[in-house]
Design a protein around this motif. Structure first.
Motif, short mmCIF file in Angstrom:
data_model
loop_
_atom_site.label_atom_id
_atom_site.label_comp_id
_atom_site.label_asym_id
_atom_site.label_seq_id
_atom_site.Cartn_x
_atom_site.Cartn_y
_atom_site.Cartn_z
N GLY A 70 0.61 -0.73 0.15
CA GLY A 70 -0.11 0.16 0.17
C GLY A 70 0.82 1.40 0.25
N ALA A 71 1.85 1.85 -0.88
CA ALA A 71 2.31 2.13 -0.83
C ALA A 71 1.65 3.54 -1.90
CB ALA A 71 3.89 2.60 -1.51
N LYS A 72 2.31 5.04 -0.75
CA LYS A 72 1.79 5.91 -1.83
C LYS A 72 2.97 7.41 -1.59
CE LYS A 72 -1.56 9.58 -2.29
NZ LYS A 72 -3.64 9.67 -1.73
N THR A 73 2.92 7.93 -2.33
CA THR A 73 3.53 9.33 -2.09
C THR A 73 3.63 10.20 -3.57
OG1 THR A 73 6.45 9.62 -2.58
CG2 THR A 73 5.43 8.19 -4.68
N THR A 74 4.17 11.39 -2.74
CA THR A 74 2.72 13.04 -3.77
C THR A 74 3.97 14.20 -3.49
OG1 THR A 74 1.04 14.10 -4.08
CG2 THR A 74 1.80 13.07 -1.14
N THR A 75 3.72 15.25 -4.13
CA THR A 75 4.63 16.17 -3.71
C THR A 75 3.86 16.95 -4.79
OG1 THR A 75 6.86 17.34 -4.08
CG2 THR A 75 5.59 15.81 -5.91
N THR A 76 4.17 18.17 -3.72
CA THR A 76 3.53 19.67 -4.34
C THR A 76 3.57 21.07 -4.30
OG1 THR A 76 1.18 18.78 -3.58
CG2 THR A 76 0.66 21.03 -4.33
N SER A 77 4.01 21.82 -5.97
CA SER A 77 4.61 22.58 -5.40
C SER A 77 3.83 23.96 -6.05
CB SER A 77 5.93 22.91 -6.35
OG SER A 77 6.96 22.10 -5.58
N TYR A 110 10.02 17.19 -5.22
CA TYR A 110 10.10 15.29 -5.48
C TYR A 110 10.10 14.81 -4.66
CZ TYR A 110 15.09 15.54 -3.18
OH TYR A 110 15.69 15.78 -3.02
N ALA A 111 9.15 13.64 -4.50
CA ALA A 111 8.99 12.32 -3.99
C ALA A 111 9.25 11.18 -3.92
CB ALA A 111 7.59 12.52 -3.14
N GLN A 112 10.16 10.41 -3.40
CA GLN A 112 10.44 8.75 -4.10
C GLN A 112 9.61 8.02 -2.62
OE1 GLN A 112 13.97 8.15 -5.65
NE2 GLN A 112 13.70 10.54 -6.43
N ALA A 113 8.88 7.04 -3.29
CA ALA A 113 8.86 5.70 -1.81
C ALA A 113 10.00 5.28 -1.39
CB ALA A 113 7.37 5.04 -2.35
N VAL A 114 10.41 4.33 -1.88
CA VAL A 114 11.39 4.67 -1.84
C VAL A 114 12.69 4.24 -3.03
CG1 VAL A 114 10.84 1.99 -3.11
CG2 VAL A 114 12.75 2.18 -0.80
N VAL A 115 14.02 4.56 -2.81
CA VAL A 115 15.26 4.18 -3.73
C VAL A 115 15.91 2.60 -3.59
CG1 VAL A 115 17.63 5.09 -4.93
CG2 VAL A 115 15.12 6.33 -3.81
N LEU A 116 16.10 1.46 -3.82
CA LEU A 116 16.26 0.62 -3.80
C LEU A 116 18.09 0.72 -4.77
CD1 LEU A 116 13.97 -1.72 -5.59
CD2 LEU A 116 14.28 -0.93 -3.09
N HIS A 117 19.04 0.29 -3.21
CA HIS A 117 19.94 0.51 -3.64
C HIS A 117 21.58 -0.83 -3.57
CE1 HIS A 117 20.57 5.10 -3.71
NE2 HIS A 117 19.68 4.60 -2.65
N ALA A 118 21.45 -1.71 -5.06
CA ALA A 118 21.99 -2.66 -4.99
C ALA A 118 23.13 -2.95 -5.19
CB ALA A 118 21.41 -3.55 -6.09
N ASN A 119 24.10 -3.00 -3.46
CA ASN A 119 25.70 -2.83 -3.73
C ASN A 119 26.35 -3.72 -3.10
OD1 ASN A 119 24.62 -2.74 -1.34
ND2 ASN A 119 25.24 -0.76 -0.45
N VAL A 120 25.65 -5.22 -3.28
CA VAL A 120 26.29 -6.60 -3.89
C VAL A 120 25.38 -7.44 -4.80
CG1 VAL A 120 26.47 -6.39 -0.81
CG2 VAL A 120 24.13 -7.10 -2.05
N LYS A 121 26.32 -8.54 -4.38
CA LYS A 121 25.26 -9.38 -5.88
C LYS A 121 23.71 -10.06 -5.18
CE LYS A 121 27.12 -12.46 -8.91
NZ LYS A 121 27.84 -13.63 -9.74
N ASN A 122 22.83 -9.67 -5.82
CA ASN A 122 21.94 -10.29 -5.82
C ASN A 122 21.45 -11.39 -7.32
OD1 ASN A 122 19.16 -8.23 -6.19
ND2 ASN A 122 21.19 -7.20 -5.73
N LYS A 123 19.85 -11.92 -7.15
CA LYS A 123 19.42 -12.21 -8.02
C LYS A 123 18.22 -11.12 -8.62
CE LYS A 123 15.56 -15.52 -5.87
NZ LYS A 123 15.66 -17.05 -6.09
N TYR A 124 17.90 -9.94 -8.32
CA TYR A 124 16.73 -9.87 -8.94
C TYR A 124 16.72 -8.20 -8.82
CZ TYR A 124 15.28 -12.38 -4.99
OH TYR A 124 14.55 -13.66 -4.33
#
Length: 408
Positions: A126-133, A195-209
């Motif tokens: 149930g993620a929701k992100t919003t921004t207004t200027s 700006y608004a971001q729900a999540v930023v994924l930082h992959a700094n190890v080896k993974n399958k995704y």
């Protein structure tokens, strides 16, 4: 549901096509006594690469760019937003809209997802992100926020992250780390964007995704409003784009754009160069932008510069382009563009660089080269210094793009 849009990175403008000459822009004609105008821009998208090289750009995109229309809006939805062939976000909706009402003049952008999952490493519900200027009563302001219905890390429920504080960093074993509720705003003399971001994924190890070294933004929104001015400036510049068949192999390198100008400062964006395996090698690239908006005059200039390019057996020397536009209080408007290509060579043979707008050089069995590819309107100009259509690879390479315009 609308089809995916394949950009590498979106900025506030986005008026140009992914490859080729910029899309035709309908600019209002205005008059010598035209009233000051507001500028509205906004976008939201489901997922997109922010760092690293992956054949994927933002998808589930809703956007409008550099408009004076206070009723501008866009909406999109998609069942699944993928990254690296992984279903990262499910049931995604995006929307962005301008407004001129009791709240003031402004833009709001929203993005939602029923689920955001990275295997069994991370599950956001149930993620929701919003921004207004907003511009109201002579003042600029912004708001931005992200909320979740539930958060699980490695299968463990973490209630404290349902309403995360801004820019909250969390380690994710087996992936790297994430930043939740990434928000911010930048105020200038010409306006504000947030700006608004729900999540930023930082992959700094080896993974399958997600490939190691890649950053992925999920549910990203942006809203921008300018102060009233003689005209709103707009434009963009990038070094190169590469498309093979219908696949974008490389997005807009050293990309810059604006709907506000730069307060008269020259801003430079540069990279050492890029390698696109089996397709092209692009040398050092940099772009510049400089613009301002005011009561007496509004003006903007973009430039693009490339040290050189190799596409198969084709070698191209230094490439440059520029585009500028301006408007004064009394209604006078001007636009200008230019481009140059230093040299063209295949093996030991050198070809003469064609001149003039949209000049074509056909090298049999190698490529079709279009020089100084220009689109002009009364208040907008776009130029690609060189477009290479490679026959054997079914590839289009756009080099040295600059565009500029004024609205109002």
């Amino acid at each position: 549901m609308r089809p995916r849009i394949g950009y590498k990175k979106l900025a506030a403008v986005g008026v140009a096509a992914v490859v080729g000459v910029a899309s035709t822009i309908a600019l209002t004609s205005g008059s010598a006594s035209a009233a000051p105008v507001f500028g509205y821009s906004g976008y939201s998208f489901g997922t997109g690469i922010e760092a690293g090289i992956v054949q994927h750009g933002p998808n589930v995109v809703a956007q409008f760019s550099c408009t004076t229309d206070s009723s501008a809006k866009d909406r999109n939805d998609l069942a699944t937003a993928n990254v690296n062939n992984q279903a990262i976000a499910q049931t995604v909706t995006t929307d962005t809209h301008a407004f001129n009402d009791a709240k003031g003049n402004g833009v709001t952008s929203n993005a939602t997802a029923a689920d955001i999952k990275v295997g069994n490493l991370l599950h956001l519900v149930g993620a929701k992100t919003t921004t207004t200027s907003v511009y109201k009563n002579g003042q600029l302001s912004y708001t931005g926020n992200t909320t979740f219905a539930a958060v699980k890390i490695a299968g463990v429920v973490v209630p404290s992250l349902v309403k995360p504080s801004p820019n909250f960093k969390v380690a994710i074993p087996g992936l790297g780390y994430i930043v939740l509720n990434r928000v911010g705003g930048v105020k200038t003399s010409a306006g504000i964007y947030s700006y608004a971001q729900a999540v930023v994924l930082h992959a700094n190890v080896k993974n399958k995704y997600i490939p190691e070294g890649v950053d992925v933004a999920v549910l990203k929104t942006r809203a921008e409003i300018t102060k009233p001015a003689t005209a709103m400036v707009m434009g963009d510049a990038y070094g190169s784009t590469v498309q093979v068949d219908k696949l974008v192999k490389s997005g807009k390198t050293s990309y810059q754009a604006t709907c506000q100008g730069t307060e008269g400062k020259t801003i430079k964006n540069s990279i050492a160069g890029i390698e696109i395996p089996k397709v092209a090698s692009v040398g050092a690239i940099y772009t510049t932008k400089n613009g301002y908006m005011g009561a007496e005059k509004s003006a903007v200039n973009f430039t693009s510069h490339i040290a050189g390019v190799r596409v198969g057996s084709l070698r191209v020397g230094a490439i440059e382009s520029s585009a500028s536009a301006w408007k004064t209080k009394d209604g006078k408007v001007g636009i200008h563009s230019s481009s140059s290509v230093a040299s063209i060579q295949v093996g030991n043979k050198t070809y003469q660089v064609a001149t003039g707008p949209n000049a074509v050089l056909d090298i049999p069995g190698v490529a079709k080269l279009t020089f100084n590819q220009v689109v002009r309107q009364s208040r907008y100009v776009s130029v690609n210094a060189l477009v290479i259509d490679v026959y054997s690879l079914n590839t289009k390479v756009v080099l040295g793009h600059s565009a500029a315009g004024v609205i109002g």
